[in-house]
Motif scaffolding. Structure first.
Motif, PDB file in Angstrom:
ATOM      1  N   CYS A  74       0.866  -1.183   0.000  1.00 38.23           N
ATOM      2  CA  CYS A  74       0.000   0.000   0.000  1.00 38.23           C
ATOM      3  C   CYS A  74       0.902   1.232   0.000  1.00 38.23           C
ATOM      4  CB  CYS A  74      -0.888  -0.016   1.240  1.00 38.23           C
ATOM      5  SG  CYS A  74      -1.765   1.532   1.491  1.00 38.23           S
ATOM      6  N   PRO A  75       1.086   1.865  -1.148  1.00 35.85           N
ATOM      7  CA  PRO A  75       1.984   3.026  -1.215  1.00 35.85           C
ATOM      8  C   PRO A  75       1.486   4.179  -0.355  1.00 35.85           C
ATOM      9  CG  PRO A  75       1.239   2.360  -3.427  1.00 35.85           C
ATOM     10  CD  PRO A  75       0.451   1.564  -2.445  1.00 35.85           C
ATOM     11  N   ALA A  76       0.188   4.249  -0.146  1.00 35.31           N
ATOM     12  CA  ALA A  76      -0.356   5.342   0.667  1.00 35.31           C
ATOM     13  C   ALA A  76       0.121   5.227   2.109  1.00 35.31           C
ATOM     14  CB  ALA A  76      -1.881   5.339   0.596  1.00 35.31           C
ATOM     15  N   ILE A  77      -0.006   4.043   2.698  1.00 37.47           N
ATOM     16  CA  ILE A  77       0.403   3.913   4.103  1.00 37.47           C
ATOM     17  C   ILE A  77       1.920   4.022   4.210  1.00 37.47           C
ATOM     18  CG2 ILE A  77       0.726   1.404   4.527  1.00 37.47           C
ATOM     19  CD1 ILE A  77      -1.331   3.805   6.711  1.00 37.47           C
ATOM     20  N   ASP A  78       2.633   3.511   3.223  1.00 34.24           N
ATOM     21  CA  ASP A  78       4.095   3.662   3.257  1.00 34.24           C
ATOM     22  C   ASP A  78       4.462   5.144   3.316  1.00 34.24           C
ATOM     23  OD1 ASP A  78       4.661   0.964   3.251  1.00 34.24           O
ATOM     24  OD2 ASP A  78       5.053   0.838   1.098  1.00 34.24           O
ATOM     25  N   GLY A  79       3.763   5.962   2.539  1.00 33.21           N
ATOM     26  CA  GLY A  79       4.049   7.397   2.515  1.00 33.21           C
ATOM     27  C   GLY A  79       3.664   8.080   3.821  1.00 33.21           C
ATOM     28  N   ILE A  80       2.502   7.732   4.332  1.00 34.41           N
ATOM     29  CA  ILE A  80       2.044   8.342   5.594  1.00 34.41           C
ATOM     30  C   ILE A  80       3.004   7.974   6.733  1.00 34.41           C
ATOM     31  CG2 ILE A  80       0.215   8.258   7.347  1.00 34.41           C
ATOM     32  CD1 ILE A  80      -1.803   7.925   4.990  1.00 34.41           C
ATOM     33  N   LEU A  81       3.419   6.717   6.766  1.00 34.13           N
ATOM     34  CA  LEU A  81       4.324   6.283   7.839  1.00 34.13           C
ATOM     35  C   LEU A  81       5.718   6.882   7.662  1.00 34.13           C
ATOM     36  CD1 LEU A  81       3.227   2.547   8.302  1.00 34.13           C
ATOM     37  CD2 LEU A  81       2.568   4.542   9.671  1.00 34.13           C
ATOM     38  N   GLU A  82       6.099   7.086   6.409  1.00 39.05           N
ATOM     39  CA  GLU A  82       7.391   7.725   6.135  1.00 39.05           C
ATOM     40  C   GLU A  82       7.399   9.156   6.690  1.00 39.05           C
ATOM     41  OE1 GLU A  82      10.204   6.634   5.106  1.00 39.05           O
ATOM     42  OE2 GLU A  82      11.137   8.632   5.007  1.00 39.05           O
ATOM     43  N   GLU A  83       6.289   9.840   6.534  1.00 38.41           N
ATOM     44  CA  GLU A  83       6.196  11.189   7.109  1.00 38.41           C
ATOM     45  C   GLU A  83       6.328  11.145   8.628  1.00 38.41           C
ATOM     46  OE1 GLU A  83       3.578  13.858   3.975  1.00 38.41           O
ATOM     47  OE2 GLU A  83       2.772  13.448   5.950  1.00 38.41           O
ATOM     48  N   GLY A  84       5.711  10.145   9.235  1.00 40.11           N
ATOM     49  CA  GLY A  84       5.825   9.988  10.692  1.00 40.11           C
ATOM     50  C   GLY A  84       7.278   9.770  11.105  1.00 40.11           C
ATOM     51  N   SER A  85       7.991   8.943  10.346  1.00 34.24           N
ATOM     52  CA  SER A  85       9.411   8.698  10.644  1.00 34.24           C
ATOM     53  C   SER A  85      10.224   9.976  10.517  1.00 34.24           C
ATOM     54  CB  SER A  85      10.001   7.673   9.676  1.00 34.24           C
ATOM     55  OG  SER A  85       9.360   6.453   9.824  1.00 34.24           O
ATOM     56  N   GLU A  86       9.886  10.781   9.536  1.00 32.53           N
ATOM     57  CA  GLU A  86      10.604  12.048   9.362  1.00 32.53           C
ATOM     58  C   GLU A  86      10.416  12.951  10.577  1.00 32.53           C
ATOM     59  OE1 GLU A  86      10.099  12.448   4.543  1.00 32.53           O
ATOM     60  OE2 GLU A  86       9.625  14.213   5.770  1.00 32.53           O
ATOM     61  N   ILE A  87       9.194  12.980  11.090  1.00 28.72           N
ATOM     62  CA  ILE A  87       8.928  13.813  12.269  1.00 28.72           C
ATOM     63  C   ILE A  87       9.732  13.313  13.460  1.00 28.72           C
ATOM     64  CG2 ILE A  87       7.128  14.346  13.985  1.00 28.72           C
ATOM     65  CD1 ILE A  87       5.230  14.602  11.508  1.00 28.72           C
ATOM     66  N   LEU A  88       9.738  11.981  13.637  1.00 31.64           N
ATOM     67  CA  LEU A  88      10.511  11.398  14.740  1.00 31.64           C
ATOM     68  C   LEU A  88      11.974  11.806  14.653  1.00 31.64           C
ATOM     69  CD1 LEU A  88       9.449   7.670  15.245  1.00 31.64           C
ATOM     70  CD2 LEU A  88       9.767   9.383  17.050  1.00 31.64           C
ATOM     71  N   GLU A  89      12.490  11.803  13.443  1.00 33.98           N
ATOM     72  CA  GLU A  89      13.884  12.126  13.217  1.00 33.98           C
ATOM     73  C   GLU A  89      14.145  13.625  13.382  1.00 33.98           C
ATOM     74  OE1 GLU A  89      17.693  11.547  12.681  1.00 33.98           O
ATOM     75  OE2 GLU A  89      16.209   9.949  12.993  1.00 33.98           O
ATOM     76  N   GLU A  90      13.341  14.419  12.683  1.00 35.58           N
ATOM     77  CA  GLU A  90      13.646  15.851  12.581  1.00 35.58           C
ATOM     78  C   GLU A  90      13.244  16.647  13.821  1.00 35.58           C
ATOM     79  OE1 GLU A  90      11.917  17.124   8.850  1.00 35.58           O
ATOM     80  OE2 GLU A  90      12.980  15.542   7.754  1.00 35.58           O
ATOM     81  N   PHE A  91      12.344  16.101  14.628  1.00 35.75           N
ATOM     82  CA  PHE A  91      11.881  16.833  15.809  1.00 35.75           C
ATOM     83  C   PHE A  91      12.210  16.094  17.104  1.00 35.75           C
ATOM     84  CE2 PHE A  91       9.640  18.914  12.445  1.00 35.75           C
ATOM     85  CZ  PHE A  91       9.463  20.219  12.875  1.00 35.75           C
ATOM     86  N   LYS A  92      13.187  15.208  17.044  1.00 33.27           N
ATOM     87  CA  LYS A  92      13.379  14.342  18.211  1.00 33.27           C
ATOM     88  C   LYS A  92      13.721  15.108  19.481  1.00 33.27           C
ATOM     89  CE  LYS A  92      18.014  12.531  17.036  1.00 33.27           C
ATOM     90  NZ  LYS A  92      18.136  12.549  15.558  1.00 33.27           N
ATOM     91  N   ASP A  93      14.340  16.246  19.367  1.00 35.25           N
ATOM     92  CA  ASP A  93      14.689  17.002  20.579  1.00 35.25           C
ATOM     93  C   ASP A  93      13.734  18.161  20.840  1.00 35.25           C
ATOM     94  OD1 ASP A  93      16.951  15.357  20.947  1.00 35.25           O
ATOM     95  OD2 ASP A  93      18.027  16.527  19.431  1.00 35.25           O
ATOM     96  N   SER A  94      12.628  18.173  20.120  1.00 38.55           N
ATOM     97  CA  SER A  94      11.717  19.322  20.206  1.00 38.55           C
ATOM     98  C   SER A  94      10.535  19.041  21.129  1.00 38.55           C
ATOM     99  CB  SER A  94      11.195  19.632  18.798  1.00 38.55           C
ATOM    100  OG  SER A  94      10.050  20.454  18.861  1.00 38.55           O
ATOM    101  N   ASP A  95      10.064  20.086  21.804  1.00 36.15           N
ATOM    102  CA  ASP A  95       8.844  19.959  22.593  1.00 36.15           C
ATOM    103  C   ASP A  95       7.628  19.742  21.701  1.00 36.15           C
ATOM    104  OD1 ASP A  95      10.169  20.271  24.958  1.00 36.15           O
ATOM    105  OD2 ASP A  95       9.798  22.437  25.109  1.00 36.15           O
ATOM    106  N   ALA A  96       7.778  20.012  20.432  1.00 37.10           N
ATOM    107  CA  ALA A  96       6.664  19.845  19.499  1.00 37.10           C
ATOM    108  C   ALA A  96       6.577  18.419  18.945  1.00 37.10           C
ATOM    109  CB  ALA A  96       6.779  20.838  18.349  1.00 37.10           C
ATOM    110  N   LEU A  97       7.527  17.556  19.355  1.00 32.84           N
ATOM    111  CA  LEU A  97       7.543  16.184  18.811  1.00 32.84           C
ATOM    112  C   LEU A  97       6.194  15.493  19.004  1.00 32.84           C
ATOM    113  CD1 LEU A  97       9.006  13.708  17.574  1.00 32.84           C
ATOM    114  CD2 LEU A  97       9.657  13.070  19.915  1.00 32.84           C
ATOM    115  N   ASP A  98       5.653  15.565  20.211  1.00 31.40           N
ATOM    116  CA  ASP A  98       4.398  14.857  20.489  1.00 31.40           C
ATOM    117  C   ASP A  98       3.262  15.336  19.589  1.00 31.40           C
ATOM    118  OD1 ASP A  98       5.454  13.162  22.369  1.00 31.40           O
ATOM    119  OD2 ASP A  98       4.709  14.274  24.110  1.00 31.40           O
ATOM    120  N   ALA A  99       3.196  16.644  19.380  1.00 33.12           N
ATOM    121  CA  ALA A  99       2.140  17.176  18.505  1.00 33.12           C
ATOM    122  C   ALA A  99       2.295  16.595  17.098  1.00 33.12           C
ATOM    123  CB  ALA A  99       2.197  18.703  18.465  1.00 33.12           C
TER     124      ALA A  99
END
Ligand code: FE
Ligand code: FE
Ligand code: FE
Length: 166
Positions: A74-99
């Motif tokens: 399912c390319p759609a879920i792969d893309g949605i989950l990829e965005e989630g991984s990006e947030i985990l990576e790019e905001f890992k030290d941010s207070d905004a991570l949870d949001a």
């Protein structure tokens, strides 16, 4: 080759969501580890349990269809989950991570709600009410999860990510 039918489309949809749910199991584990807010972490853990049950329900559906349980990428879920991984990576030290994680999780739920809603309607259309009932149980879980996430967002998670007032 005979022309494909709604039955074929329904079966492809079941394979699609089966693939998606198994990817979501893995993603929820990562998101739970990443979440800082305890209530958000608990919501991810609760939905992880539910998602494992949803995979079981899909296995039941394959059985009722008399078909082997096999996923279809399912390319759609792969893309949605990829965005989630990006947030985990790019905001890992941010207070905004949870949001960000919460928003990523809601994108997943919305995809699932769209798919399960369609599959349920098609199952009814195709004269498979037993399968429609199984899909409904999952659809309700996805909808409740989405609502619970909205409540968490409003209650605390989003405001924690705002810059401190000067
Ligand atoms: Fe699910
Ligand atoms: Fe899909
Ligand atoms: Fe879900």
């Amino acid at each position: 080759m005979p022309a494909k039918t709604l039955d074929d489309m329904f079966f492809d949809g079941v394979k699609d969501i089966y693939y998606a749910e198994r990817q979501i199991v893995k993603a929820l584990k990562k998101m739970s580890r990443g979440a800082k807010d305890q209530a958000l972490k608990a919501a991810f853990d609760k939905h992880l349990q539910e998602t494992e049950g949803q995979v079981e329900r899909l296995l039941e559906i394959f059985e009722l269809l008399g078909k082997p349980a096999r996923g279809k990428t399912c390319p759609a879920i792969d893309g949605i989950l990829e965005e989630g991984s990006e947030i985990l990576e790019e905001f890992k030290d941010s207070d905004a991570l949870d949001a960000g994680l919460l928003a990523a999780a809601q994108a997943v739920e919305h995809y699932e709600i769209a798919r399960y809603g369609t599959l349920k309607a098609w199952a009814l259309q195709l004269g498979k009410p037993d399968i429609a009932n199984i899909l409904t149980v999952t659809l309700i879980e996805e909808t409740k999860t989405d609502e619970a996430l909205t409540q968490l967002a409003n209650a605390a998670v989003n405001s924690k990510g705002k810059p401190k007032a000067a």
